[in-house]
Design a protein around this motif. Structure first.
Motif, short mmCIF file in Angstrom:
data_model
loop_
_atom_site.label_atom_id
_atom_site.label_comp_id
_atom_site.label_asym_id
_atom_site.label_seq_id
_atom_site.Cartn_x
_atom_site.Cartn_y
_atom_site.Cartn_z
N ILE A 113 0.84 -1.20 0.00
CA ILE A 113 0.00 0.00 0.00
C ILE A 113 0.88 1.25 0.00
CG2 ILE A 113 -1.65 1.36 1.37
CD1 ILE A 113 -2.96 -0.98 -0.06
N GLU A 114 1.93 1.25 0.81
CA GLU A 114 2.85 2.39 0.84
C GLU A 114 3.43 2.66 -0.55
OE1 GLU A 114 6.95 3.86 3.11
OE2 GLU A 114 6.31 1.76 3.29
N ARG A 115 3.79 1.61 -1.26
CA ARG A 115 4.33 1.79 -2.61
C ARG A 115 3.27 2.36 -3.56
NH1 ARG A 115 9.19 -1.84 -4.25
NH2 ARG A 115 10.13 -2.17 -2.22
N CYS A 116 2.07 1.84 -3.50
CA CYS A 116 1.02 2.36 -4.39
C CYS A 116 0.77 3.84 -4.12
CB CYS A 116 -0.27 1.55 -4.22
SG CYS A 116 -0.18 -0.11 -4.93
N LEU A 117 0.74 4.23 -2.86
CA LEU A 117 0.57 5.64 -2.53
C LEU A 117 1.75 6.47 -3.03
CD1 LEU A 117 -0.84 5.21 1.09
CD2 LEU A 117 -2.10 6.07 -0.91
N TYR A 141 -7.24 -2.10 -0.39
CA TYR A 141 -6.42 -1.41 -1.39
C TYR A 141 -7.23 -0.31 -2.08
CZ TYR A 141 -4.54 -0.99 -6.19
OH TYR A 141 -4.11 -0.54 -7.42
N CYS A 142 -8.42 -0.64 -2.53
CA CYS A 142 -9.26 0.34 -3.22
C CYS A 142 -9.68 1.48 -2.30
CB CYS A 142 -10.47 -0.34 -3.83
SG CYS A 142 -10.06 -1.37 -5.26
N ARG A 143 -9.89 1.18 -1.03
CA ARG A 143 -10.30 2.21 -0.09
C ARG A 143 -9.16 3.18 0.22
NH1 ARG A 143 -9.99 3.44 5.01
NH2 ARG A 143 -8.89 1.58 5.70
N VAL A 145 -6.03 3.65 -1.48
CA VAL A 145 -5.20 4.23 -2.55
C VAL A 145 -6.12 4.97 -3.53
CG1 VAL A 145 -3.59 3.74 -4.43
CG2 VAL A 145 -3.50 2.40 -2.31
N PRO A 146 -5.90 6.27 -3.70
CA PRO A 146 -6.76 7.02 -4.61
C PRO A 146 -6.44 6.72 -6.07
CG PRO A 146 -5.02 8.43 -3.78
CD PRO A 146 -4.89 7.11 -3.06
N GLY A 147 -7.37 7.06 -6.93
CA GLY A 147 -7.15 6.97 -8.36
C GLY A 147 -7.54 5.64 -8.96
N PRO A 148 -7.40 5.54 -10.28
CA PRO A 148 -7.75 4.32 -10.99
C PRO A 148 -6.87 3.15 -10.57
CG PRO A 148 -7.55 6.17 -12.50
CD PRO A 148 -7.04 6.64 -11.18
N LYS A 149 -7.46 1.94 -10.64
CA LYS A 149 -6.76 0.73 -10.22
C LYS A 149 -7.05 -0.42 -11.17
CE LYS A 149 -7.76 2.31 -5.66
NZ LYS A 149 -8.55 3.36 -6.30
N LEU A 150 -6.05 -1.27 -11.36
CA LEU A 150 -6.17 -2.46 -12.19
C LEU A 150 -6.27 -3.70 -11.31
CD1 LEU A 150 -5.86 -4.03 -14.95
CD2 LEU A 150 -3.41 -4.03 -14.46
N ALA A 151 -7.17 -4.61 -11.68
CA ALA A 151 -7.26 -5.93 -11.05
C ALA A 151 -6.82 -6.97 -12.06
CB ALA A 151 -8.69 -6.21 -10.61
N ASN A 152 -6.03 -7.93 -11.62
CA ASN A 152 -5.54 -9.01 -12.48
C ASN A 152 -6.29 -10.28 -12.14
OD1 ASN A 152 -4.01 -10.43 -14.33
ND2 ASN A 152 -2.23 -10.61 -13.00
N MET A 153 -7.18 -10.71 -13.02
CA MET A 153 -8.00 -11.89 -12.80
C MET A 153 -7.36 -13.09 -13.49
SD MET A 153 -10.67 -10.86 -10.96
CE MET A 153 -9.33 -10.16 -10.00
N LEU A 167 -15.92 -6.10 -9.33
CA LEU A 167 -14.69 -5.30 -9.27
C LEU A 167 -15.01 -3.81 -9.24
CD1 LEU A 167 -12.50 -7.34 -11.77
CD2 LEU A 167 -12.16 -7.15 -9.28
N LYS A 168 -15.94 -3.39 -10.07
CA LYS A 168 -16.33 -1.98 -10.11
C LYS A 168 -16.92 -1.55 -8.76
CE LYS A 168 -19.06 1.36 -12.67
NZ LYS A 168 -19.99 1.58 -13.77
N ALA A 169 -17.74 -2.40 -8.16
CA ALA A 169 -18.34 -2.08 -6.86
C ALA A 169 -17.28 -1.92 -5.78
CB ALA A 169 -19.35 -3.17 -6.47
N ILE A 170 -16.20 -2.68 -5.85
CA ILE A 170 -15.11 -2.57 -4.87
C ILE A 170 -14.32 -1.28 -5.08
CG2 ILE A 170 -12.88 -3.55 -4.21
CD1 ILE A 170 -14.05 -6.31 -4.64
#
Length: 188
Positions: A113-117, A141-143, A145-153, A167-170
């Protein structure tokens, strides 16, 4: 032709080609060169990650990440290159910078999380926390870290497979299903 308000908007509305830039192929100068090259090739986005070379799949054991300072330096170099590209060729023309961390497996959730921020503070357009192991980690993570995020399924990977609506709801804005088409073709 429509001028977009942001690199993020142009990425999703104009072009869907995003490529993996791995580690940027060396130091900060190499990262900048890689971003410029991908931009000239017409890529709308490039993913730069914090693994050491040689890198490994994000869902397997044995990978190593560079320290936080070097990881942020890579992302800063990529963002600088994007901004230089925009100066040369017009705002919104440079590739979106997708900053990936594999630190969850190497250093733990808080370090990831620190790295993403830090990546967002360096100017990354989007972040990607590789291989969260639970829906709770994905939500946190979504809560945080601000901004757009990618999920790898990735089927048979560490991350729970969720539908695009879930994913969108999260709080995810993009999802990759890297082996889904390959798996379907093998079954056919």
């Amino acid at each position: 032709y429509r001028k977009f308000d942001s690199c993020y908007e142009s990425f999703f509305l104009y072009s869907t080609i995003q490529q993996d830039g791995d580690t940027g192929y060396g130091n900060a100068i190499n990262v900048k060169r890689t971003v410029h090259g991908y931009g000239r090739a017409g890529m709308a986005g490039i993913m730069i990650e914090d693994q050491e070379s040689p890198k490994r799949c994000g869902h397997v054991a044995g990978k190593r990440t560079v320290d936080l300072v070097q990881a942020v330096s890579r992302i800063q170099a990529a963002c600088d290159a994007r901004d230089e590209y925009n100066t040369l060729f017009g705002t919104g023309g440079g590739p979106l910078i997708l900053a990936r961390t594999d630190a969850l497996k190497t250093e733990g959730f808080e370090a990831a999380i620190e790295r993403c921020l830090a990546f967002r503070n360096a100017g990354a357009d989007m972040t990607f926390l590789e291989a969260p192991e639970s829906i709770e980690q994905m939500q946190e993570y979504c809560r945080r870290v601000p901004g757009p995020k990618l999920a790898n399924m990735l089927e048979q990977g560490s991350t729970p497979i969720l539908t695009p609506a879930e994913l969108k709801a999260i709080g995810y804005t993009m999802a990759a299903y890297p082996l889904t088409l390959l798996s379907a073709s093998i079954k056919a």
